[in-house]
Design an enzyme around this catalytic site. Structure first.
Site, short mmCIF file in Angstrom:
data_model
loop_
_atom_site.label_atom_id
_atom_site.label_comp_id
_atom_site.label_asym_id
_atom_site.label_seq_id
_atom_site.Cartn_x
_atom_site.Cartn_y
_atom_site.Cartn_z
CD GLU A 124 -2.92 1.30 2.34
OE1 GLU A 124 -2.68 0.52 3.46
OE2 GLU A 124 -3.83 1.88 2.22
CG MET A 266 0.10 -3.08 4.95
SD MET A 266 -0.81 -1.64 4.13
CE MET A 266 -2.21 -2.53 3.52
CD GLU A 301 -2.81 -1.78 10.57
OE1 GLU A 301 -3.54 -2.05 9.53
OE2 GLU A 301 -2.50 -0.49 10.90
N1 TRP Z 1 -3.06 1.09 5.70
C1 TRP Z 1 -2.01 1.08 6.62
C2 TRP Z 1 -2.90 1.38 7.81
O1 TRP Z 1 -3.72 1.30 8.25
C3 TRP Z 1 -1.33 2.25 6.45
C4 TRP Z 1 0.23 1.78 5.81
C5 TRP Z 1 1.00 1.14 6.37
C6 TRP Z 1 0.55 2.73 4.89
N2 TRP Z 1 2.12 1.15 5.47
C7 TRP Z 1 1.74 2.16 4.48
C8 TRP Z 1 0.13 3.66 3.94
C9 TRP Z 1 2.80 2.60 3.66
C10 TRP Z 1 1.01 4.07 2.79
C11 TRP Z 1 2.44 3.42 2.77
O2 TRP Z 1 -2.98 2.16 8.43
ZN ZN Z 2 -5.67 1.73 8.39
#
Ligand code: TRP
Ligand code: ZN
Length: 867
Positions: A124, A266, A301
């Site tokens: 992500e 993540m 998460e």
């Molecule tokens: N989706 C992740 C979260 O809940 C966010 C995230 C983790 C993220 N690593 C990342 C976003 C790297 C951008 C890049 O909260």
């Molecule tokens: Zn999140």
């Protein structure tokens, strides 16, 4: 050949969304892992959506080794800056792409990289394109199979999403494992981990009776520090069943803790990857704040499994669909398990401080942005925290029951698909029958609304009139603002502290008022005396409230308000009046006896939650105070805050000391009561350390402390008051913990935030420490993140702080642009400082703008700031 002039990064617009040209039904990945030459073979079943014969796939930092379509070596393609365009394709085909990549060179920590010798991934938002050429967008959902091959002794664990379906041995000491994820998912949820770990194993039986294996992987030797994470995971699973009626959907849930990670954690399907900061904890090395952070992030998460994974986002402009909602869910989780008022107070602080600051910055954006250059720049307080406030307002408008009906309908309708924020609001509206049409503007409008309230009391008619106006100032990218639907909760009090029932037009009304127009007039009847209004109770909307409170009213609200958040808020408003006065008029702070007494009353009230009292005694930070002024008087604010702290310390000295002493000496555990005691005790220590006669307390506490909360409490008091013992204590700490980067982060942070002019030299020394690494985002954030927010060192008038920041950002721009881009935020508001500082900061921003190979991340922010 292309010309070598750098291409200007291009923006994407929300309004330009078009569905993908192709769908990918299945993706079969085979990884032959190697530190410098990993080979990835991606085989997929592809279907054209409307007869398209051309397919554009994105890919970065990849070397294409082979491309086969339906088993035939395919030469009809072109590589470009963004990826590959494949032509003359049939409507349906099998595609095989082989790429090679170099994980060891990946310092950006996006895609496949090495963390302390272990392979891991971060996809992500747009990292999957560093693994293979793909339709790397969240609305392309495929079923994944992943085979990982690696050396067995170095990488005994080979992990990916879903269930393990096969494994085997190979020659040369290599082995392989095959994983299958039955749930179609977008590429950003893909994960792979390979390494040698300690493994904490447990299980959870879902309410329908399915047994789920829970596995947490940590660096060797850290097993004893993984128990709180495991407990938090089980609590999350249970809570989501009870409160949201949601059950886990795979037979295994894995969490891997890694030291090199750009963010917190993540939510990859079935295989979360976590910053080790949000997994590892024990009494000796973690503070209570760390423990609570772990609970919140593990919850966050886990909750993404439904809000994010089962229902994902159609495009990245919809990010708040999953993030705002999931933050709301993790806040509710923490509030149900712990103290609701204390959680609320901390959430409100984040909105009023850093989120309002973001709204007022050149990067201000709505929770659903309209224009993006680098998606990583939009994982913001606005999307996450204000996004959660928007969900909370829906919850306030609908009530828990209708809100849960809305959630149910949301899953019925959108499970297994990629949805939009509009879809979410539509289900909430349909399930509740409540009109959210105007409310939806919260998704598209940026900036912080200001609610201005005036009032009149008519003693003859016994009426009390509240006039409420809403106004949102133009922001960087939106000139015109429309009135929002603002839920506005109020209460009226008599002088004796009793509550006055609310009556309008002879009918009794609830405490929730609806502000929908630019101005409103509410006339309350049968008000038997001039009331004290308690406004925006529980912070029912993320707005700035302006009402001219008299000191005596706030003193009264601090005492009698029926909810703790309002009592806290009254105290903060009271202090803010003194701070504003002191800064704008340059006068010294002189607290009235009544004010001292009302804080004293909180401190000695044994019926109150001690964690709440600690919050009530905590001053707003410099960064939040900066947001109250158009032009930021850095030194004036520091001076006012120092004076205020000293005034409270003097005024409350004996009560502070008594509280401090009475709370000492209890057995360590992490129950909420013990956490609360430590919080209040350390708050007292912070105040007492301002007073010469108590300078030795910090050292005494440090010497006998058996837990990290009290150790850091002592150390930060010594740091904040710059005590004689500071250097000694810092040295003892760094000797004891130099082997442990996570713990050293606390020390790095204290060096970066030392409240004196020599902070920069402390920072430079810290960067020489053996525990420091410029490649590790946690270390960088601890030292540089704290320094860039240090009003003394960073804003030094000789410009040395800014110049240093420019150098560091230039370095990080090449190694890890995502980290650089988060650090630069304090510089973006350069225009709000005095003329000298403004010029100095602008110069650094201009130098950055002219840096060769400026990454999109910094480009987007620097351009916005200099415009
Ligand atoms: N989706 C992740 C979260 O809940 C966010 C995230 C983790 C993220 N690593 C990342 C976003 C790297 C951008 C890049 O909260
Ligand atoms: Zn999140």
């Amino acid at each position: 050949m292309k010309d070598a002039t750098p291409v200007q990064p291009v923006a994407k617009y929300r309004k330009d969304y078009t569905p993908p040209s192709h769908n990918i039904e299945t993706l079969d990945l085979v990884f032959k892992l190697h530190q410098t030459q990993t080979v990835v073979t991606a085989t997929s079943k592809v279907l054209a959506s409307d007869g398209a014969s051309r397919l554009s796939l994105v890919g970065e930092h990849l070397e294409l080794k082979a491309l086969h379509i339906n088993g035939v070596d395919w030469s009809d393609y072109e590589l470009n800056d963004e990826g590959i365009v494949i032509s003359n394709l049939p409507p349906e085909f099998d595609m095989m792409i082989t790429t090679e990549l170099d994980p060891s060179a990946n310092t950006a920590l996006e895609g496949l990289y090495l963390s302390d010798g272990a392979f891991c991934t971060q996809c992500e938002a747009e990292g999957f394109r560093r693994i293979t050429y793909f339709l790397d967008r969240p609305d392309v959902l495929a079923k994944y199979t992943t085979t990982i091959e690696a050396d067995k002794s170095d990488f005994p664990f080979l992990l990916s999403n879903g269930n393990k379906v096969a494994e085997g041995e190979l020659e040369n000491g290599r082995h392989w494992v095959k994983w299958q994820d039955p749930h179609p998912k977008p590429s950003y949820l893909f994960a792979l981990v390979a390494g040698d770990f300690d493994q904490l194993v447990d299980s959870f039986t879902t309410r329908s009776g399915r047994k789920v294996d829970l596995e947490i992987f940590v660096d060797k030797g850290n097993l004893s520090r993984a128990h709180h994470a495991m407990l938090s995971l089980k609590n999350s699973m249970k809570w989501d069943e009870q409160r949201f009626d949601l059950e886990y959907d795979l037979d295994i849930y894995m969490i891997v803790a890694v030291d090199f990670f750009n963010m917190g954690a993540m939510e990859n399907k079935g295989l979360n990857v976590f910053n080790s900061k949000y997994v590892l904890a024990d009494q000796a090395s973690a503070t209570d704040k760390d423990y609570l952070g772990i609970e919140a992030v593990i919850g966050h998460e886990y909750f993404h499994n439904w809000t994010g994974n089962r229902v994902t986002c159609r495009d990245w402009f919809q990010l708040s669909l999953k993030e705002g909602l999931t933050v709301f869910r993790d806040q509710e989780f923490s509030s149900d398990l712990g103290s609701r008022p204390v959680n609320r107070i901390n959430n409100v602080r984040i909105i009023r401080g850093p989120q309002f600051a973001e709204d007022a910055s050149p990067m201000s954006h709505p929770i659903r942005p309209d224009k993006v250059i680098e998606m990583n720049n939009f994982y913001t307080l606005t999307v996450y925290e204000k996004g959660s406030e928007v969900i909370r307002m829906i919850h306030t408008l609908l009530g828990e029951e209708a809100f849960q009906s809305g959630m149910k309908l949301y899953f019925e309708r959108h499970d297994g698909t990629a949805a939009t924020c509009d879809d979410f609001v539509a289900t909430m509206q349909e399930a509740s029958g409540i009109d959210l049409d105007q409310f939806k503007r919260w998704y598209s409008q940026s900036g912080t609304p200001i609610l201005t309230v005036t009032d009149e009391y008519d003693a003859n008619l016994k009426t009390y009139t509240l006039n409420v106006r809403q106004y949102t100032a133009p922001t960087a990218t939106q000139a015109d603002k429309l009135p929002l639907h603002i839920p506005f909760d109020i209460e009226l009090y008599r002088q004796d502290g009793s509550v006055i029932p609310l009556v309008i037009d002879a009918k009794s009304v609830g405490s929730l008022l609806h502000i929908t127009q630019e101005s409103h007039r509410f006339v309350f009847e049968a008000v038997d005396e001039k009331p004290i209004p308690s406004l925006l109770r529980e912070f029912t909307a993320p707005v700035k409230l302006e009402y001219d409170y008299e000191e005596s009213q706030l003193v009264q609200l601090m005492k009698c308000s029926t909810n703790e958040v309002s009592r806290w808020d009254a105290g903060q408003t009271l202090l803010s009046q003194y701070i504003k006065q002191a800064v704008s008029k340059g006068v010294d702070i002189d607290l009235s006896k009544e004010v001292i007494n009302s804080f004293k009353a909180l401190l000695v009230d044994q019926s109150l939650d001690k964690a709440f009292v600690a919050e009530a005694l905590t001053l707003p930070p410099h960064s939040e105070v900066s947001g109250w002024f158009d032009t930021i008087d850095v030194d004036g604010i520091s001076k006012a805050l120092t004076q205020l702290k000293l005034a409270l310390a003097k005024g409350l000295e004996s009560e502070l000391l008594m509280t401090y002493q009475s709370l000492g000496g209890s057995e360590y555990d992490i129950s909420h009561q013990s956490i609360a005691k430590r919080a209040l005790r350390n708050t007292c220590l912070g105040y007492l350390s301002c007073l010469k006669q108590h300078h030795r307390l910090a050292q005494q506490q440090f010497d006998v402390s058996d837990n990290m909360t009290d150790t850091i409490g002592a150390l930060s008091s010594a740091n904040q008051s710059d005590l004689e013992s500071r250097e000694d204590l810092m040295n003892v700490f760094s000797k004891r913990w130099s082997h442990d980067g996570l713990v050293m982060d606390k020390w790095f942070m204290l060096q970066g935030s030392k409240p004196s002019a020599d902070a920069l030299s402390k920072v430079k020394l810290a960067m020489e420490h053996s525990a420091f690494s410029m490649q590790n985002p946690n270390r960088v954030r601890s030292v540089l993140g704290s320094f860039f927010n240090n009003p003394f060192g960073f804003h030094a008038l000789d410009g040395s702080g800014y110049q240093f920041a420019g150098e560091m950002l230039t370095k990080l721009n090449t190694t890890n642009p995502q980290v650089a881009s988060r650090l630069i935020d304090p510089m973006l508001k350069f225009a709000r400082y005095d003329e000298e500082r403004k010029q100095l900061m602008r110069r650094e921003l201009e130098l950055l703008r002219d840096t060769p190979n400026l990454a999109k991340d910094l480009y987007e922010k620097v351009e916005a700031a200099l415009k």
